[in-house]
Design an enzyme around this catalytic site. Structure first.
Site, short mmCIF file in Angstrom:
data_model
loop_
_atom_site.label_atom_id
_atom_site.label_comp_id
_atom_site.label_asym_id
_atom_site.label_seq_id
_atom_site.Cartn_x
_atom_site.Cartn_y
_atom_site.Cartn_z
N TYR A 147 0.84 -1.20 0.00
CA TYR A 147 0.00 0.00 0.00
C TYR A 147 0.88 1.26 0.00
O TYR A 147 1.56 1.55 0.98
CB TYR A 147 -0.96 0.02 1.20
CG TYR A 147 -1.98 -1.11 1.22
CD1 TYR A 147 -2.26 -1.85 0.07
CD2 TYR A 147 -2.69 -1.41 2.38
CE1 TYR A 147 -3.19 -2.88 0.09
CE2 TYR A 147 -3.63 -2.43 2.40
CZ TYR A 147 -3.87 -3.16 1.25
OH TYR A 147 -4.80 -4.18 1.27
N SER A 183 -12.93 -4.69 1.03
CA SER A 183 -13.95 -3.90 0.31
C SER A 183 -15.35 -4.21 0.86
O SER A 183 -16.28 -4.49 0.07
CB SER A 183 -13.89 -4.14 -1.20
OG SER A 183 -12.70 -3.63 -1.75
N LYS A 204 -23.73 7.54 -1.12
CA LYS A 204 -23.39 8.88 -1.63
C LYS A 204 -23.09 8.89 -3.13
O LYS A 204 -22.85 9.94 -3.70
CB LYS A 204 -22.24 9.47 -0.83
CG LYS A 204 -20.93 8.76 -1.03
CD LYS A 204 -19.85 9.40 -0.18
CE LYS A 204 -18.56 8.62 -0.32
NZ LYS A 204 -17.57 8.96 0.67
N1 LIG Z 1 -6.33 -8.35 0.82
C1 LIG Z 1 -6.60 -7.67 -0.26
O1 LIG Z 1 -6.27 -8.05 -1.39
C2 LIG Z 1 -7.31 -6.36 -0.11
C3 LIG Z 1 -7.89 -5.75 -1.24
C4 LIG Z 1 -8.58 -4.55 -1.04
C5 LIG Z 1 -8.66 -3.98 0.22
N2 LIG Z 1 -8.06 -4.59 1.29
C6 LIG Z 1 -8.15 -4.00 2.64
O2 LIG Z 1 -9.52 -3.77 2.93
C7 LIG Z 1 -9.71 -2.41 3.31
C8 LIG Z 1 -11.09 -1.96 2.88
O3 LIG Z 1 -11.33 -2.20 1.51
P1 LIG Z 1 -11.43 -1.02 0.43
O4 LIG Z 1 -10.70 0.17 0.92
O5 LIG Z 1 -11.07 -1.60 -0.88
O6 LIG Z 1 -12.99 -0.73 0.32
P2 LIG Z 1 -14.17 -0.30 1.31
O7 LIG Z 1 -13.76 -0.41 2.71
O8 LIG Z 1 -15.33 -1.08 0.85
O9 LIG Z 1 -14.42 1.22 0.91
C9 LIG Z 1 -13.61 2.23 1.39
C10 LIG Z 1 -14.02 3.58 0.80
O10 LIG Z 1 -15.41 3.80 0.98
C11 LIG Z 1 -15.65 5.17 1.37
N3 LIG Z 1 -16.21 5.12 2.73
C12 LIG Z 1 -15.75 4.43 3.81
N4 LIG Z 1 -16.54 4.61 4.88
C13 LIG Z 1 -17.54 5.43 4.48
C14 LIG Z 1 -18.66 5.96 5.12
N5 LIG Z 1 -18.94 5.68 6.40
N6 LIG Z 1 -19.48 6.79 4.41
C15 LIG Z 1 -19.23 7.08 3.13
N7 LIG Z 1 -18.16 6.59 2.45
C16 LIG Z 1 -17.33 5.77 3.11
C17 LIG Z 1 -14.30 5.87 1.34
O11 LIG Z 1 -14.02 6.42 0.05
P3 LIG Z 1 -14.64 7.80 -0.48
O12 LIG Z 1 -14.90 8.66 0.71
O13 LIG Z 1 -13.64 8.35 -1.42
O14 LIG Z 1 -15.90 7.37 -1.20
C18 LIG Z 1 -13.32 4.72 1.54
O15 LIG Z 1 -12.07 5.01 0.97
C19 LIG Z 1 -8.54 -1.66 2.65
O16 LIG Z 1 -8.24 -0.43 3.28
C20 LIG Z 1 -7.43 -2.67 2.82
O17 LIG Z 1 -6.89 -2.58 4.13
C21 LIG Z 1 -7.40 -5.78 1.13
#
Ligand SMILES: NC(=O)c1ccc[n+]([C@@H]2O[C@H](COP(=O)([O-])OP(=O)(O)OC[C@H]3O[C@@H](n4cnc5c(N)ncnc54)[C@H](OP(=O)(O)O)[C@@H]3O)[C@@H](O)[C@H]2O)c1
Length: 321
Positions: free
Chosen positions: A61, A206, A216
Protein backbone atom coordinates in the site's frame (compact mmCIF):
# COMPACT_ATOMS: atom_id res chain seq x y z
CA UNK A 1 -20.91 13.20 19.99
CA UNK A 2 -20.73 9.61 18.78
CA UNK A 3 -21.16 6.99 21.44
CA UNK A 4 -19.88 3.63 20.31
CA UNK A 5 -19.53 0.62 22.53
CA UNK A 6 -17.06 -1.49 20.64
CA UNK A 7 -17.31 -5.27 20.77
CA UNK A 8 -14.35 -7.63 20.58
CA UNK A 9 -13.81 -11.17 19.31
CA UNK A 10 -10.86 -13.51 19.25
CA UNK A 11 -8.59 -13.56 16.23
CA UNK A 12 -9.22 -17.09 14.97
CA UNK A 13 -8.16 -19.74 17.48
CA UNK A 14 -5.74 -17.29 19.16
CA UNK A 15 -6.41 -15.45 22.42
CA UNK A 16 -5.80 -12.07 20.78
CA UNK A 17 -8.87 -9.84 21.04
CA UNK A 18 -9.76 -7.75 18.02
CA UNK A 19 -12.51 -5.18 17.56
CA UNK A 20 -15.60 -6.43 15.70
CA UNK A 21 -14.86 -3.81 13.05
CA UNK A 22 -11.28 -2.97 12.13
CA UNK A 23 -9.72 -0.19 10.07
CA UNK A 24 -8.40 -0.74 6.55
CA UNK A 25 -5.50 1.59 5.70
CA UNK A 26 -4.97 1.08 1.97
CA UNK A 27 -6.45 4.58 1.86
CA UNK A 28 -3.02 5.91 2.98
CA UNK A 29 -1.63 5.73 -0.56
CA UNK A 30 -1.76 7.50 -3.93
CA UNK A 31 -4.16 4.80 -5.11
CA UNK A 32 -6.87 6.12 -2.82
CA UNK A 33 -5.48 9.62 -2.44
CA UNK A 34 -4.88 10.09 1.28
CA UNK A 35 -1.21 11.08 1.22
CA UNK A 36 -1.19 13.78 3.92
CA UNK A 37 0.23 12.22 7.09
CA UNK A 38 -1.72 14.48 9.47
CA UNK A 39 -4.99 13.41 7.87
CA UNK A 40 -4.04 9.76 8.19
CA UNK A 41 -3.11 10.35 11.82
CA UNK A 42 -6.56 11.86 12.48
CA UNK A 43 -8.17 8.72 11.01
CA UNK A 44 -6.07 6.45 13.25
CA UNK A 45 -6.74 8.69 16.28
CA UNK A 46 -10.50 8.43 15.81
CA UNK A 47 -10.27 4.65 15.45
CA UNK A 48 -8.37 4.34 18.73
CA UNK A 49 -10.76 6.72 20.47
CA UNK A 50 -13.69 4.49 19.45
CA UNK A 51 -12.05 1.26 20.57
CA UNK A 52 -10.94 -0.04 17.17
CA UNK A 53 -7.74 -1.96 17.84
CA UNK A 54 -7.42 -3.97 14.62
CA UNK A 55 -5.47 -2.22 11.86
CA UNK A 56 -5.01 -3.73 8.42
CA UNK A 57 -2.18 -2.55 6.17
CA UNK A 58 0.14 -4.12 3.58
CA UNK A 59 3.69 -3.75 2.36
CA UNK A 60 2.43 -2.74 -1.08
CA UNK A 61 0.00 0.00 0.00
CA UNK A 62 1.65 3.17 -1.25
CA UNK A 63 4.87 1.10 -1.49
CA UNK A 64 5.26 1.30 2.28
CA UNK A 65 3.47 4.62 2.86
CA UNK A 66 0.51 3.01 4.60
CA UNK A 67 2.74 1.05 6.99
CA UNK A 68 4.87 4.12 7.65
CA UNK A 69 1.86 6.37 8.36
CA UNK A 70 0.18 3.75 10.54
CA UNK A 71 3.31 3.03 12.60
CA UNK A 72 4.12 6.70 13.05
CA UNK A 73 0.54 7.60 14.00
CA UNK A 74 0.25 4.79 16.56
CA UNK A 75 3.53 5.88 18.11
CA UNK A 76 2.72 9.59 18.19
CA UNK A 77 -0.74 8.87 19.59
CA UNK A 78 0.86 6.92 22.42
CA UNK A 79 -0.91 3.65 21.62
CA UNK A 80 0.52 0.90 23.81
CA UNK A 81 1.94 -1.87 21.66
CA UNK A 82 -0.13 -4.53 23.44
CA UNK A 83 -3.33 -2.57 22.95
CA UNK A 84 -3.25 -2.68 19.15
CA UNK A 85 -3.28 -5.57 16.72
CA UNK A 86 -1.29 -4.76 13.60
CA UNK A 87 -2.03 -6.86 10.55
CA UNK A 88 0.14 -6.38 7.51
CA UNK A 89 0.62 -8.39 4.33
CA UNK A 90 3.55 -9.74 2.40
CA UNK A 91 2.97 -9.85 -1.37
CA UNK A 92 3.38 -13.06 -3.35
CA UNK A 93 6.33 -11.50 -5.19
CA UNK A 94 8.31 -11.28 -1.91
CA UNK A 95 7.93 -14.94 -0.98
CA UNK A 96 11.30 -16.22 -2.14
CA UNK A 97 12.52 -17.59 1.22
CA UNK A 98 15.44 -15.17 1.74
CA UNK A 99 13.23 -12.26 0.60
CA UNK A 100 10.64 -13.15 3.25
CA UNK A 101 13.07 -12.12 6.01
CA UNK A 102 14.20 -9.01 4.14
CA UNK A 103 10.61 -7.91 3.48
CA UNK A 104 9.53 -8.41 7.08
CA UNK A 105 12.62 -6.59 8.42
CA UNK A 106 11.67 -3.58 6.29
CA UNK A 107 8.06 -3.80 7.34
CA UNK A 108 9.03 -3.82 11.04
CA UNK A 109 11.14 -0.74 10.41
CA UNK A 110 8.35 1.13 8.64
CA UNK A 111 5.83 0.19 11.32
CA UNK A 112 8.36 1.08 14.08
CA UNK A 113 7.58 -2.13 15.97
CA UNK A 114 9.55 -5.17 17.12
CA UNK A 115 6.84 -7.63 16.10
CA UNK A 116 3.87 -7.92 13.73
CA UNK A 117 0.70 -9.40 15.21
CA UNK A 118 -0.68 -10.86 12.01
CA UNK A 119 1.35 -11.43 8.86
CA UNK A 120 -0.96 -12.28 5.98
CA UNK A 121 0.21 -13.58 2.63
CA UNK A 122 -1.38 -10.96 0.38
CA UNK A 123 -1.86 -13.33 -2.55
CA UNK A 124 -0.20 -16.48 -3.86
CA UNK A 125 3.13 -16.09 -5.70
CA UNK A 126 1.51 -16.21 -9.12
CA UNK A 127 4.10 -15.91 -11.94
CA UNK A 128 7.00 -16.69 -9.58
CA UNK A 129 6.72 -20.41 -8.97
CA UNK A 130 8.01 -20.34 -5.38
CA UNK A 131 7.01 -23.69 -3.87
CA UNK A 132 4.52 -23.35 -1.03
CA UNK A 133 6.55 -25.57 1.32
CA UNK A 134 9.65 -23.36 0.90
CA UNK A 135 8.12 -20.02 1.81
CA UNK A 136 5.95 -21.64 4.49
CA UNK A 137 9.11 -22.66 6.32
CA UNK A 138 10.54 -19.14 6.14
CA UNK A 139 7.27 -17.65 7.44
CA UNK A 140 7.20 -20.17 10.24
CA UNK A 141 10.74 -19.22 11.33
CA UNK A 142 9.49 -15.65 11.81
CA UNK A 143 6.83 -16.96 14.20
CA UNK A 144 9.40 -19.05 16.09
CA UNK A 145 11.63 -15.97 16.37
CA UNK A 146 8.73 -13.94 17.76
CA UNK A 147 8.81 -11.20 15.13
CA UNK A 148 5.46 -12.42 13.80
CA UNK A 149 2.79 -13.65 16.19
CA UNK A 150 0.33 -15.21 13.77
CA UNK A 151 0.02 -16.00 10.07
CA UNK A 152 -2.95 -15.49 7.78
CA UNK A 153 -3.80 -15.81 4.11
CA UNK A 154 -5.47 -13.44 1.69
CA UNK A 155 -6.89 -14.25 -1.74
CA UNK A 156 -5.82 -17.90 -1.46
CA UNK A 157 -7.93 -20.60 -3.10
CA UNK A 158 -8.92 -23.41 -0.78
CA UNK A 159 -6.62 -26.06 -2.26
CA UNK A 160 -3.62 -23.81 -1.76
CA UNK A 161 -4.63 -23.05 1.84
CA UNK A 162 -4.64 -26.78 2.52
CA UNK A 163 -1.23 -27.06 0.88
CA UNK A 164 0.12 -24.19 2.99
CA UNK A 165 -1.32 -25.51 6.24
CA UNK A 166 0.18 -28.93 5.65
CA UNK A 167 3.57 -27.26 5.12
CA UNK A 168 3.47 -25.57 8.54
CA UNK A 169 4.70 -27.65 11.44
CA UNK A 170 4.78 -25.43 14.56
CA UNK A 171 1.99 -22.98 13.82
CA UNK A 172 -1.14 -22.63 11.70
CA UNK A 173 -2.96 -19.78 10.00
CA UNK A 174 -5.48 -17.82 12.12
CA UNK A 175 -7.26 -15.83 9.43
CA UNK A 176 -8.45 -15.58 5.82
CA UNK A 177 -8.94 -12.26 4.00
CA UNK A 178 -11.01 -11.96 0.79
CA UNK A 179 -13.38 -9.72 -1.10
CA UNK A 180 -16.86 -10.00 0.43
CA UNK A 181 -19.63 -7.45 0.39
CA UNK A 182 -23.34 -7.30 -0.42
CA UNK A 183 -22.61 -7.09 -4.14
CA UNK A 184 -19.72 -9.52 -4.43
CA UNK A 185 -20.46 -12.70 -2.50
CA UNK A 186 -18.40 -15.49 -4.04
CA UNK A 187 -16.54 -16.03 -0.75
CA UNK A 188 -19.61 -17.51 0.85
CA UNK A 189 -19.49 -20.56 -1.40
CA UNK A 190 -16.39 -22.26 0.06
CA UNK A 191 -14.23 -19.81 1.93
CA UNK A 192 -16.44 -18.55 4.75
CA UNK A 193 -17.65 -22.09 5.55
CA UNK A 194 -13.99 -23.15 5.69
CA UNK A 195 -13.14 -20.32 8.09
CA UNK A 196 -16.13 -21.24 10.27
CA UNK A 197 -15.24 -24.91 10.33
CA UNK A 198 -11.59 -24.23 11.18
CA UNK A 199 -11.97 -21.51 13.81
CA UNK A 200 -10.37 -18.87 11.57
CA UNK A 201 -11.32 -15.20 11.41
CA UNK A 202 -12.73 -14.23 8.02
CA UNK A 203 -11.75 -10.68 7.09
CA UNK A 204 -13.84 -9.22 4.24
CA UNK A 205 -12.03 -6.63 2.17
CA UNK A 206 -13.95 -3.90 0.31
CA UNK A 207 -16.85 -4.49 2.75
CA UNK A 208 -18.56 -1.34 1.43
CA UNK A 209 -17.88 -2.31 -2.20
CA UNK A 210 -15.35 0.54 -2.27
CA UNK A 211 -17.96 3.05 -1.14
CA UNK A 212 -20.67 1.91 -3.60
CA UNK A 213 -22.89 0.90 -0.66
CA UNK A 214 -22.41 4.17 1.25
CA UNK A 215 -25.37 5.87 -0.44
CA UNK A 216 -23.39 8.88 -1.63
CA UNK A 217 -22.79 7.69 -5.18
CA UNK A 218 -25.17 7.79 -8.12
CA UNK A 219 -24.93 7.13 -11.84
CA UNK A 220 -23.80 10.74 -12.40
CA UNK A 221 -21.09 11.29 -9.79
CA UNK A 222 -19.42 7.89 -10.40
CA UNK A 223 -18.26 9.32 -13.73
CA UNK A 224 -16.01 11.72 -11.88
CA UNK A 225 -13.73 9.22 -10.16
CA UNK A 226 -10.05 9.91 -10.63
CA UNK A 227 -8.86 7.23 -8.17
CA UNK A 228 -8.77 3.43 -8.57
CA UNK A 229 -12.56 3.38 -8.84
CA UNK A 230 -12.29 4.61 -12.41
CA UNK A 231 -11.48 1.00 -13.26
CA UNK A 232 -13.58 -0.74 -10.61
CA UNK A 233 -16.22 -3.06 -12.15
CA UNK A 234 -18.80 -2.27 -9.43
CA UNK A 235 -18.89 1.33 -10.67
CA UNK A 236 -19.25 0.50 -14.36
CA UNK A 237 -22.64 1.70 -15.48
CA UNK A 238 -24.00 -1.72 -16.45
CA UNK A 239 -23.17 -2.96 -12.94
CA UNK A 240 -23.94 0.14 -10.92
CA UNK A 241 -27.57 0.25 -12.13
CA UNK A 242 -27.99 -3.17 -10.50
CA UNK A 243 -26.43 -1.95 -7.24
CA UNK A 244 -28.62 1.14 -6.84
CA UNK A 245 -31.84 -0.67 -5.75
CA UNK A 246 -29.82 -2.34 -3.00
CA UNK A 247 -28.40 1.02 -1.88
CA UNK A 248 -31.95 2.39 -1.75
CA UNK A 249 -33.01 -0.57 0.37
CA UNK A 250 -30.09 0.01 2.77
CA UNK A 251 -31.16 3.66 3.07
CA UNK A 252 -34.78 2.69 3.72
CA UNK A 253 -34.01 -0.02 6.29
CA UNK A 254 -31.39 2.21 7.92
CA UNK A 255 -34.05 4.85 8.64
CA UNK A 256 -35.90 2.40 10.91
CA UNK A 257 -32.79 2.03 13.08
CA UNK A 258 -31.44 5.55 12.72
CA UNK A 259 -28.43 4.11 10.85
CA UNK A 260 -26.68 5.00 7.62
CA UNK A 261 -26.44 2.67 4.58
CA UNK A 262 -22.77 1.96 5.38
CA UNK A 263 -23.69 0.97 8.93
CA UNK A 264 -26.48 -1.30 7.68
CA UNK A 265 -24.17 -2.92 5.10
CA UNK A 266 -21.50 -3.59 7.75
CA UNK A 267 -24.03 -4.79 10.33
CA UNK A 268 -25.38 -7.24 7.74
CA UNK A 269 -21.84 -8.58 7.26
CA UNK A 270 -21.03 -9.04 10.94
CA UNK A 271 -24.35 -10.77 11.43
CA UNK A 272 -23.61 -13.11 8.56
CA UNK A 273 -21.18 -15.04 10.75
CA UNK A 274 -19.44 -14.63 14.12
CA UNK A 275 -16.08 -15.25 12.38
CA UNK A 276 -16.48 -12.15 10.17
CA UNK A 277 -14.48 -9.02 11.05
CA UNK A 278 -14.71 -6.36 8.31
CA UNK A 279 -12.00 -3.77 7.79
CA UNK A 280 -13.67 -0.79 6.08
CA UNK A 281 -11.22 1.74 4.74
CA UNK A 282 -11.78 5.34 5.83
CA UNK A 283 -10.43 8.66 4.62
CA UNK A 284 -11.80 10.86 7.40
CA UNK A 285 -12.44 10.57 11.16
CA UNK A 286 -16.16 10.95 10.36
CA UNK A 287 -16.12 7.83 8.20
CA UNK A 288 -14.30 5.90 10.94
CA UNK A 289 -16.94 6.96 13.46
CA UNK A 290 -19.75 6.00 11.12
CA UNK A 291 -18.25 2.59 10.42
CA UNK A 292 -17.59 1.92 14.10
CA UNK A 293 -21.31 2.60 14.60
CA UNK A 294 -22.06 -0.61 12.69
CA UNK A 295 -21.46 -2.36 16.01
CA UNK A 296 -23.64 -2.40 19.13
CA UNK A 297 -27.01 -3.09 17.49
CA UNK A 298 -28.49 -5.78 15.28
CA UNK A 299 -30.65 -5.89 12.17
CA UNK A 300 -33.83 -7.90 12.77
CA UNK A 301 -33.94 -11.32 11.13
CA UNK A 302 -36.60 -10.03 8.70
CA UNK A 303 -34.52 -7.04 7.64
CA UNK A 304 -31.38 -9.14 7.37
CA UNK A 305 -33.28 -11.54 5.07
CA UNK A 306 -34.79 -8.78 2.93
CA UNK A 307 -31.31 -7.38 2.30
CA UNK A 308 -29.96 -10.89 1.72
CA UNK A 309 -32.52 -11.66 -0.94
CA UNK A 310 -32.05 -8.49 -2.95
CA UNK A 311 -28.28 -8.72 -2.63
CA UNK A 312 -28.31 -12.33 -3.83
CA UNK A 313 -30.22 -11.38 -6.97
CA UNK A 314 -27.50 -8.94 -8.09
CA UNK A 315 -25.07 -10.42 -10.57
CA UNK A 316 -22.38 -8.03 -11.66
CA UNK A 317 -20.00 -8.76 -14.49
CA UNK A 318 -16.25 -8.38 -14.49
CA UNK A 319 -16.07 -8.47 -18.28
CA UNK A 320 -15.83 -4.74 -18.71
CA UNK A 321 -14.34 -4.31 -22.13
N1 LIG B 1 -6.33 -8.35 0.82
C1 LIG B 1 -6.60 -7.67 -0.26
O1 LIG B 1 -6.27 -8.05 -1.39
C2 LIG B 1 -7.31 -6.36 -0.11
C3 LIG B 1 -7.89 -5.75 -1.24
C4 LIG B 1 -8.58 -4.55 -1.04
C5 LIG B 1 -8.66 -3.98 0.22
N2 LIG B 1 -8.06 -4.59 1.29
C6 LIG B 1 -8.15 -4.00 2.64
O2 LIG B 1 -9.52 -3.77 2.93
C7 LIG B 1 -9.71 -2.41 3.31
C8 LIG B 1 -11.09 -1.96 2.88
O3 LIG B 1 -11.33 -2.20 1.51
P1 LIG B 1 -11.43 -1.02 0.43
O4 LIG B 1 -10.70 0.17 0.92
O5 LIG B 1 -11.07 -1.60 -0.88
O6 LIG B 1 -12.99 -0.73 0.32
P2 LIG B 1 -14.17 -0.30 1.31
O7 LIG B 1 -13.76 -0.41 2.71
O8 LIG B 1 -15.33 -1.08 0.85
O9 LIG B 1 -14.42 1.22 0.91
C9 LIG B 1 -13.61 2.23 1.39
C10 LIG B 1 -14.02 3.58 0.80
O10 LIG B 1 -15.41 3.80 0.98
C11 LIG B 1 -15.65 5.17 1.37
N3 LIG B 1 -16.21 5.12 2.73
C12 LIG B 1 -15.75 4.43 3.81
N4 LIG B 1 -16.54 4.61 4.88
C13 LIG B 1 -17.54 5.43 4.48
C14 LIG B 1 -18.66 5.96 5.12
N5 LIG B 1 -18.94 5.68 6.40
N6 LIG B 1 -19.48 6.79 4.41
C15 LIG B 1 -19.23 7.08 3.13
N7 LIG B 1 -18.16 6.59 2.45
C16 LIG B 1 -17.33 5.77 3.11
C17 LIG B 1 -14.30 5.87 1.34
O11 LIG B 1 -14.02 6.42 0.05
P3 LIG B 1 -14.64 7.80 -0.48
O12 LIG B 1 -14.90 8.66 0.71
O13 LIG B 1 -13.64 8.35 -1.42
O14 LIG B 1 -15.90 7.37 -1.20
C18 LIG B 1 -13.32 4.72 1.54
O15 LIG B 1 -12.07 5.01 0.97
C19 LIG B 1 -8.54 -1.66 2.65
O16 LIG B 1 -8.24 -0.43 3.28
C20 LIG B 1 -7.43 -2.67 2.82
O17 LIG B 1 -6.89 -2.58 4.13
C21 LIG B 1 -7.40 -5.78 1.13
Amino acid sequence: MVLVLMEYVELGWSDLKISRVGLGTWQFSETWGLVDYEKAKAVVAKAIELGINFFDTAMVYGRGMSETFLGKALKELGAKRDDVVIATKIPGEFLQPEDVFKAVDRSLKRLEVSYIDLLQIHHPPTHHNFPTSKYAKALERLVVQGVVRYLGVSNYPLALIEDLRSSLSVTDIVSMQYRFNLVERWSEEELIPYAEANDLTFIPWSPLAKGALSGKYNSENIKQFTDLRKNEPVFYEENFVKVMPLVNLLIEIGKKYGKTPSQVALNWLINYSPVIVPIPGAKTPEQVAENAGAVGWKLSYEDWRTIDELSRSIKITYVTW
